[in-house]
Design a protein around this motif. Structure first.
Motif, mmCIF file in Angstrom:
data_model
loop_
_atom_site.group_PDB
_atom_site.id
_atom_site.type_symbol
_atom_site.label_atom_id
_atom_site.label_comp_id
_atom_site.label_asym_id
_atom_site.label_seq_id
_atom_site.Cartn_x
_atom_site.Cartn_y
_atom_site.Cartn_z
ATOM 1 N N ALA A 120 -122.118 -52.425 -30.512
ATOM 2 C CA ALA A 120 -122.806 -53.518 -31.204
ATOM 3 C C ALA A 120 -123.241 -53.087 -32.601
ATOM 4 C CB ALA A 120 -124.004 -53.992 -30.388
ATOM 5 N N VAL A 121 -123.744 -51.868 -32.729
ATOM 6 C CA VAL A 121 -124.169 -51.362 -34.047
ATOM 7 C C VAL A 121 -122.982 -51.310 -34.996
ATOM 8 C CG1 VAL A 121 -125.019 -49.310 -35.264
ATOM 9 C CG2 VAL A 121 -126.213 -50.130 -33.227
ATOM 10 N N ALA A 122 -121.836 -50.870 -34.513
ATOM 11 C CA ALA A 122 -120.634 -50.815 -35.360
ATOM 12 C C ALA A 122 -120.240 -52.215 -35.832
ATOM 13 C CB ALA A 122 -119.484 -50.156 -34.612
ATOM 14 N N ILE A 123 -120.317 -53.194 -34.945
ATOM 15 C CA ILE A 123 -119.991 -54.576 -35.314
ATOM 16 C C ILE A 123 -120.995 -55.111 -36.324
ATOM 17 C CG2 ILE A 123 -119.897 -56.949 -34.424
ATOM 18 C CD1 ILE A 123 -118.722 -55.682 -31.806
ATOM 19 N N GLU A 124 -122.286 -54.847 -36.084
ATOM 20 C CA GLU A 124 -123.321 -55.307 -37.015
ATOM 21 C C GLU A 124 -123.118 -54.720 -38.407
ATOM 22 O OE1 GLU A 124 -126.893 -54.139 -35.000
ATOM 23 O OE2 GLU A 124 -126.792 -55.830 -33.603
ATOM 24 N N ARG A 125 -122.712 -53.459 -38.469
ATOM 25 C CA ARG A 125 -122.464 -52.822 -39.775
ATOM 26 C C ARG A 125 -121.287 -53.471 -40.486
ATOM 27 N NH1 ARG A 125 -123.671 -46.820 -37.678
ATOM 28 N NH2 ARG A 125 -125.909 -46.879 -37.957
ATOM 29 N N ARG A 126 -120.225 -53.791 -39.719
ATOM 30 C CA ARG A 126 -119.069 -54.463 -40.337
ATOM 31 C C ARG A 126 -119.470 -55.818 -40.886
ATOM 32 N NH1 ARG A 126 -114.461 -54.923 -36.261
ATOM 33 N NH2 ARG A 126 -113.641 -56.243 -37.887
ATOM 34 N N ILE A 127 -120.282 -56.549 -40.144
ATOM 35 C CA ILE A 127 -120.751 -57.858 -40.606
ATOM 36 C C ILE A 127 -121.608 -57.688 -41.853
ATOM 37 C CG2 ILE A 127 -122.276 -59.804 -40.056
ATOM 38 C CD1 ILE A 127 -121.277 -59.496 -37.115
ATOM 39 N N ALA A 128 -122.550 -56.763 -41.808
ATOM 40 C CA ALA A 128 -123.466 -56.550 -42.934
ATOM 41 C C ALA A 128 -122.725 -56.159 -44.207
ATOM 42 C CB ALA A 128 -124.502 -55.487 -42.583
ATOM 43 N N ASP A 129 -121.639 -55.423 -44.066
ATOM 44 C CA ASP A 129 -120.866 -54.998 -45.238
ATOM 45 C C ASP A 129 -120.251 -56.176 -45.993
ATOM 46 O OD1 ASP A 129 -121.479 -52.375 -44.740
ATOM 47 O OD2 ASP A 129 -119.540 -51.873 -43.826
ATOM 48 N N GLY A 130 -120.155 -57.329 -45.345
ATOM 49 C CA GLY A 130 -119.586 -58.508 -45.994
ATOM 50 C C GLY A 130 -120.587 -59.295 -46.820
ATOM 51 N N PHE A 131 -121.836 -58.842 -46.885
ATOM 52 C CA PHE A 131 -122.884 -59.557 -47.597
ATOM 53 C C PHE A 131 -123.549 -58.650 -48.625
ATOM 54 C CE2 PHE A 131 -122.609 -61.620 -43.458
ATOM 55 C CZ PHE A 131 -122.600 -62.963 -43.795
ATOM 56 N N PRO A 162 -126.980 -57.325 -50.612
ATOM 57 C CA PRO A 162 -128.326 -57.092 -50.064
ATOM 58 C C PRO A 162 -129.182 -58.372 -50.030
ATOM 59 C CG PRO A 162 -127.742 -55.309 -51.542
ATOM 60 C CD PRO A 162 -126.658 -56.350 -51.658
ATOM 61 N N GLU A 163 -129.053 -59.206 -51.048
ATOM 62 C CA GLU A 163 -129.817 -60.454 -51.087
ATOM 63 C C GLU A 163 -129.363 -61.415 -49.980
ATOM 64 O OE1 GLU A 163 -128.140 -59.195 -53.767
ATOM 65 O OE2 GLU A 163 -129.865 -58.348 -54.843
ATOM 66 N N GLU A 164 -128.047 -61.500 -49.777
ATOM 67 C CA GLU A 164 -127.523 -62.367 -48.727
ATOM 68 C C GLU A 164 -127.944 -61.872 -47.344
ATOM 69 O OE1 GLU A 164 -123.360 -64.019 -50.710
ATOM 70 O OE2 GLU A 164 -123.429 -61.973 -49.903
ATOM 71 N N ARG A 165 -127.931 -60.546 -47.152
ATOM 72 C CA ARG A 165 -128.374 -59.989 -45.870
ATOM 73 C C ARG A 165 -129.836 -60.341 -45.602
ATOM 74 N NH1 ARG A 165 -125.011 -55.585 -47.212
ATOM 75 N NH2 ARG A 165 -126.730 -54.393 -48.079
ATOM 76 N N ALA A 166 -130.666 -60.221 -46.636
ATOM 77 C CA ALA A 166 -132.091 -60.549 -46.485
ATOM 78 C C ALA A 166 -132.261 -62.021 -46.114
ATOM 79 C CB ALA A 166 -132.854 -60.221 -47.766
ATOM 80 N N LEU A 167 -131.508 -62.908 -46.760
ATOM 81 C CA LEU A 167 -131.580 -64.331 -46.447
ATOM 82 C C LEU A 167 -131.093 -64.599 -45.019
ATOM 83 C CD1 LEU A 167 -132.086 -67.270 -47.214
ATOM 84 C CD2 LEU A 167 -129.779 -67.313 -48.234
ATOM 85 N N LEU A 168 -129.997 -63.965 -44.632
ATOM 86 C CA LEU A 168 -129.468 -64.145 -43.278
ATOM 87 C C LEU A 168 -130.479 -63.684 -42.227
ATOM 88 C CD1 LEU A 168 -127.177 -64.881 -41.348
ATOM 89 C CD2 LEU A 168 -126.244 -62.583 -41.713
ATOM 90 N N ILE A 169 -131.096 -62.546 -42.460
ATOM 91 C CA ILE A 169 -132.115 -62.042 -41.529
ATOM 92 C C ILE A 169 -133.267 -63.021 -41.427
ATOM 93 C CG2 ILE A 169 -133.871 -60.233 -41.219
ATOM 94 C CD1 ILE A 169 -131.696 -58.273 -42.353
ATOM 95 N N ASP A 170 -133.694 -63.574 -42.558
ATOM 96 C CA ASP A 170 -134.787 -64.548 -42.547
ATOM 97 C C ASP A 170 -134.387 -65.802 -41.767
ATOM 98 O OD1 ASP A 170 -137.385 -65.661 -43.437
ATOM 99 O OD2 ASP A 170 -136.103 -67.028 -44.594
ATOM 100 N N LEU A 171 -133.199 -66.304 -42.001
ATOM 101 C CA LEU A 171 -132.750 -67.517 -41.312
ATOM 102 C C LEU A 171 -132.611 -67.277 -39.802
ATOM 103 C CD1 LEU A 171 -130.082 -68.783 -43.883
ATOM 104 C CD2 LEU A 171 -132.348 -69.771 -43.426
ATOM 105 N N LEU A 172 -132.076 -66.129 -39.419
ATOM 106 C CA LEU A 172 -131.945 -65.826 -37.997
ATOM 107 C C LEU A 172 -133.308 -65.651 -37.330
ATOM 108 C CD1 LEU A 172 -128.897 -63.382 -38.092
ATOM 109 C CD2 LEU A 172 -128.933 -65.730 -37.217
ATOM 110 N N ALA A 173 -134.253 -65.062 -38.039
ATOM 111 C CA ALA A 173 -135.611 -64.911 -37.496
ATOM 112 C C ALA A 173 -136.247 -66.282 -37.294
ATOM 113 C CB ALA A 173 -136.459 -64.050 -38.429
#
Length: 107
Positions: free
Chosen positions: A70-81, A83-94
């Motif tokens: 799961a960590v490997a998959i999460e890293r692959r997903i995160a690499d596509g965004f 840092p600002e997009e990752r922060a927004l995605l984390i906020d929206l998912l929360a």
């Protein structure tokens, strides 16, 4: 399984509450995990009507293996965004997750 690893000995009812599912749903999940040898259920030392649930060694091994994948998959997903997009995605998912905690369960 994560919850059981973090809090060994939970009852099925406590586990259902922690996972935001009905007792009937957790009963089915636990029966399947027990049939595969991933958990054990044993009577609580003081409360006769309470059964504690514990991961087996095989359950912990499988959980660790799944977590690594799961960590490997999460890293692959995160690499596509960015840092600002990752922060927004984390906020929206929360925010989406908090809505689930507020909504009555409908299993």
């Amino acid at each position: 399984m994560y919850t059981l690893d973090d809090q060994p000995g939970l009852s099925a009812a406590a586990l259902a509450r922690a996972c935001l599912v009905t007792p009937q749903t957790i009963a089915t999940v636990l029966a399947n995990l027990e049939a595969k040898g991933l958990i054990t259920r044993q009577p609580h030392p003081w409360h006769r009507k309470v059964t504690e649930v514990h991961l087996t060694d095989e359950g912990r091994r499988l959980l660790a293996q799944a977590d690594t994948k799961a960590v490997a998959i999460e890293r692959r997903i995160a690499d596509g965004f960015s840092p600002e997009e990752r922060a927004l995605l984390i906020d929206l998912l929360a925010r989406a997750s908090s809505q689930l905690a507020l909504t009555p369960q409908q299993d």
